[in-house]
Design an enzyme around this catalytic site. Structure first.
Site, PDB file in Angstrom:
ATOM      1  N   ASN A 161      23.702  92.129  42.538  1.00 46.30           N
ATOM      2  CA  ASN A 161      24.120  90.718  42.567  1.00 46.30           C
ATOM      3  C   ASN A 161      25.550  90.513  43.060  1.00 46.30           C
ATOM      4  OD1 ASN A 161      24.166  87.773  41.332  1.00 46.30           O
ATOM      5  ND2 ASN A 161      25.904  88.881  40.430  1.00 46.30           N
ATOM      6  N   ASP A 211      33.331  99.109  41.159  1.00 52.34           N
ATOM      7  CA  ASP A 211      33.451  98.515  42.489  1.00 52.34           C
ATOM      8  C   ASP A 211      32.218  98.954  43.273  1.00 52.34           C
ATOM      9  OD1 ASP A 211      34.030  97.884  45.142  1.00 52.34           O
ATOM     10  OD2 ASP A 211      36.192  98.166  44.839  1.00 52.34           O
ATOM     11  N   VAL A 212      31.392  98.015  43.685  1.00 50.04           N
ATOM     12  CA  VAL A 212      30.123  98.382  44.342  1.00 50.04           C
ATOM     13  C   VAL A 212      30.340  99.095  45.679  1.00 50.04           C
ATOM     14  CG1 VAL A 212      28.746  96.567  43.238  1.00 50.04           C
ATOM     15  CG2 VAL A 212      29.833  96.093  45.452  1.00 50.04           C
ATOM     16  N   TYR A 243      29.472  86.617  56.118  1.00 49.67           N
ATOM     17  CA  TYR A 243      28.530  86.422  55.011  1.00 49.67           C
ATOM     18  C   TYR A 243      27.093  86.478  55.541  1.00 49.67           C
ATOM     19  CZ  TYR A 243      26.680  84.472  50.658  1.00 49.67           C
ATOM     20  OH  TYR A 243      25.986  84.288  49.480  1.00 49.67           O
ATOM     21  N   ASP A 276      31.250  95.113  36.977  1.00 48.94           N
ATOM     22  CA  ASP A 276      32.040  94.200  37.820  1.00 48.94           C
ATOM     23  C   ASP A 276      33.414  94.842  38.071  1.00 48.94           C
ATOM     24  OD1 ASP A 276      33.441  91.684  38.817  1.00 48.94           O
ATOM     25  OD2 ASP A 276      31.568  90.793  38.189  1.00 48.94           O
ATOM     26  N   THR A 322      28.033  77.653  40.904  1.00 46.26           N
ATOM     27  CA  THR A 322      28.945  78.702  40.427  1.00 46.26           C
ATOM     28  C   THR A 322      30.280  78.558  41.159  1.00 46.26           C
ATOM     29  OG1 THR A 322      28.476  80.315  42.163  1.00 46.26           O
ATOM     30  CG2 THR A 322      26.985  80.342  40.254  1.00 46.26           C
TER      31      THR A 322
END
Ligand SMILES: NC(=O)c1ccc[n+]([C@@H]2O[C@H](COP(=O)([O-])OP(=O)(O)OC[C@H]3O[C@@H](n4cnc5c(N)ncnc54)[C@H](O)[C@@H]3O)[C@@H](O)[C@H]2O)c1
Length: 245
Positions: A86, A59-60, A151, A37, A186
């Site tokens: 994810n 960092d993806v 998104y 993460d 969440t």
């Protein structure tokens, strides 16, 4: 024996929410987990799991970070068998107010991040002769969500890439599937503007009359990660309590 006993899993966005839950559930079924993460709170989640988990700040959006994550998995646990892509971010702006910068930013995490992840693990999975990649998409990969143009676009793209990767990686023994959660309890759901009203509306529209719990998505991730899903690839699993029905 656990359902993913001895497998090595990378779970991105593992510091909280569904990612933390996927990591715990996979570890509970025997996997060793590299939890990643941008948020350092992931270290506490890994510590809570115990010696079968390590945390890597990641960092993806960065290919260099991905190389470090794969190297850590191979050096620490000897392989990469499972990737749960994810990590995600959600911006709520209608098209006319959405800035180009925010659109690009969201795309970089939700689309580029998934691409870089699949690219980074393919070699290690092929060396091991097996692999399962689970891309966390959304019901917003399947229908347009007003007020969430970036998104929706980024999650449609992640769904499309899942199918490309399933075709390209199948011959290497790597399965690639997507999971499409509906509203799940969440911070991402509750932090959205107008979320209380939206949640009430979704509960009314849902055949099951409620939003979902992270564990209910992790159960599908676990299935896809395990050999129980050995003939499942290129598939999208909707986990939305029937909302889209
Ligand atoms: N909660 C929902 O209702 C819902 C519904 C459908 C899909 N999803 C998807 O499920 C996934 C998990 O969502 P959640 O609800 O647990 O959200 P969350 O906001 O609680 O967790 C997302 C995690 O991703 C991390 N992250 C963000 N940008 C990152 C980056 N560049 N590199 C690495 N990590 C990064 C965050 O730090 C955070 O820990 C996301 O992909 C989200 O889009 C969520």
């Amino acid at each position: 024996m656990g359902r993913v006993q001895g497998r090595v899993a990378i779970v991105t966005g593992g510091a909280r929410g569904m990612g933390a839950c996927h990591a715990r559930v996979l570890a509970g079924e025997g996997a060793r987990v590299v939890l990643t993460d941008v948020d350092g709170a992931g270290a506490e989640v890994a510590a809570g799991i115990g010696k079968g988990a390590v945390f890597v700040r990641h960092d993806v959006r960065s290919a260099d970070d991905w190389a470090r994550v794969v190297a850590t998995a191979e050096e620490t646990f000897g392989a990469v068998d499972i990737l749960v892509n994810n990590a995600g971010t959600a911006v709520h702006e209608p098209i006319e107010r959405m800035s180009e910068e925010r659109f690009r930013g969201e795309w970089e995490v939700n689309t580029l991040g998934v691409f870089l992840g699949m690219k980074a693990v393919a070699g290690a999975m092929a060396r091991g002769g097996r692999g399962s990649i689970v891309n966390i998409c959304s019901i917003s990969s399947l229908v347009g969500e007003a007020g969430a143009v970036g998104y929706t676009a980024s999650k449609f793209a992640a769904y499309g890439m899942t199918r490309v990767a399933a075709k390209e990686f199948g011959p290497k023994g790597i399965r690639v599937n997507s999971v499409h959660p509906g509203p799940i309890d969440t911070a991402m759901l509750h932090d959205a503007p107008g979320s209380e009203e939206a949640v009430l509306m979704m509960k009314r529209m849902s055949p099951l009359g409620r939003i979902g719990a992270p564990e209910e998505v992790s159960a599908v991730v676990l299935f896809l990660a395990s050999d129980e899903a050995r003939f499942v690839t290129g598939a999208g699993y909707v986990v939305d309590g029937g909302l889209l029905a």
